[in-house]
Design an enzyme around this catalytic site. Structure first.
Site, PDB file in Angstrom:
ATOM      1  N   ASN A   1      20.258 -10.612   8.813  1.00  0.00           N
ATOM      2  CA  ASN A   1      19.950  -9.239   9.244  1.00  0.00           C
ATOM      3  C   ASN A   1      18.882  -9.219  10.329  1.00  0.00           C
ATOM      4  O   ASN A   1      18.933  -8.382  11.237  1.00  0.00           O
ATOM      5  CB  ASN A   1      19.527  -8.385   8.037  1.00  0.00           C
TER       6      ASN A   1
ATOM      7  N   HIS B   1      19.840  -2.706   1.637  1.00  0.00           N
ATOM      8  CA  HIS B   1      20.137  -3.172   0.279  1.00  0.00           C
ATOM      9  C   HIS B   1      21.653  -3.251   0.078  1.00  0.00           C
ATOM     10  O   HIS B   1      22.377  -2.341   0.497  1.00  0.00           O
ATOM     11  CB  HIS B   1      19.510  -2.219  -0.745  1.00  0.00           C
TER      12      HIS B   1
HETATM   13  C1  GAR Z   1      20.960  -8.901   2.350  1.00  0.00           C
HETATM   14  O1  GAR Z   1      22.245  -8.771   1.802  1.00  0.00           O
HETATM   15  C2  GAR Z   1      20.066  -7.759   1.923  1.00  0.00           C
HETATM   16  O2  GAR Z   1      20.756  -6.562   1.761  1.00  0.00           O
HETATM   17  C3  GAR Z   1      19.568  -8.258   0.594  1.00  0.00           C
HETATM   18  O3  GAR Z   1      19.291  -9.619   0.812  1.00  0.00           O
HETATM   19  C4  GAR Z   1      20.227 -10.123   1.773  1.00  0.00           C
HETATM   20  C5  GAR Z   1      19.451 -10.865   2.845  1.00  0.00           C
HETATM   21  O4  GAR Z   1      20.313 -11.554   3.711  1.00  0.00           O
HETATM   22  N1  GAR Z   1      18.385  -7.537   0.185  1.00  0.00           N
HETATM   23  C6  GAR Z   1      18.147  -7.184  -1.089  1.00  0.00           C
HETATM   24  O5  GAR Z   1      18.855  -7.517  -2.011  1.00  0.00           O
HETATM   25  C7  GAR Z   1      16.911  -6.317  -1.273  1.00  0.00           C
HETATM   26  N2  GAR Z   1      16.841  -5.795  -2.583  1.00  0.00           N
HETATM   27  P1  GAR Z   1      19.750 -12.151   5.090  1.00  0.00           P
HETATM   28  O6  GAR Z   1      18.487 -12.953   4.767  1.00  0.00           O
HETATM   29  O7  GAR Z   1      20.857 -13.040   5.576  1.00  0.00           O
HETATM   30  O8  GAR Z   1      19.475 -10.999   6.018  1.00  0.00           O
END
Ligand code: GAR
Length: 179
Positions: A12, A99
């Site tokens: 992200n 999220h």
């Molecule tokens: C994402 O899917 C985000 O939505 C989630 O962690 C992942 C991070 O992926 N966040 C949560 O669960 C927050 N409660 P990334 O490090 O590849 O961006």
């Protein structure tokens, strides 16, 4: 100026960078978070909880660092710790989280697995303003992600992330334009 908080892979964070958003600093609760490797061109810092007396002290130190980098808007891009009220007070209504569920359903750190275990037919993505709760606060945008019969946590999370990578930068762009 945007500061991004990360704990994991940082896909992200990458989406924010690819969208050309003004990311100026990246911080993590984990020194070895792979996300930090994505930004060798930016100031980065790690604030490991074990190195502070309390969560409040860690968050205050992190907030001061972000402020020293001229950060005005904080984006949680896979940041897996709850932020303390003291941190949020430095950035009132200017902390945004992505999220992987349709909040208020399935908050917490295992939202994708929880949705599969509950047998939902639609998972989703939420971008919201952060308050003091666990994945609570005013919702900016949501999008549904259909669950397939043969989905695993990995396959469902991959499709959820595809949506996140579009929804999060768009929401942040709109916020910046509205200010
Ligand atoms: C994402 O899917 C985000 O939505 C989630 O962690 C992942 C991070 O992926 N966040 C949560 O669960 C927050 N409660 P990334 O490090 O590849 O961006």
């Amino acid at each position: 100026m945007i500061g991004v908080l990360v704990s994991g892979a940082g896909t992200n964070l990458q989406a924010l960078l690819d969208a050309g958003l003004p990311v100026r600093a990246v911080a993590s609760n984990k020194r070895d978070a792979p996300a930090l490797d994505r930004v060798p061109h930016l100031p980065t810092a790690a604030f490991e909880l074990a190195e502070f007396d309390s969560r409040a002290e860690r968050d205050e130190s992190m907030a001061q660092w972000l402020l020293s980098q001229s950060v005005e808007l904080v984006v949680l891009a896979g940041y897996m710790h709850l932020l303390t009220p003291g941190f949020l007070a430095h950035f009132p209504e200017r902390v945004i989280n992505v999220h992987p569920s349709l909040l208020p359903d399935f908050p917490g750190a295992h939202a994708v697995a929880d949705q599969l275990a509950a047998g939902v037919v639609e998972a989703g993505v939420t971008v919201h303003v952060v308050d003091e709760g666990v994945d609570t606060g005013p919702i900016l945008v949501q999008e549904r992600v259909p669950v397939r019969e043969d989905d695993t946590v990995e396959s469902l999370h991959a499709r959820i992330k595809d949506v996140e990578h579009r929804l999060l930068p768009t929401a942040i762009e709109e916020l910046l334009c509205a200010r």
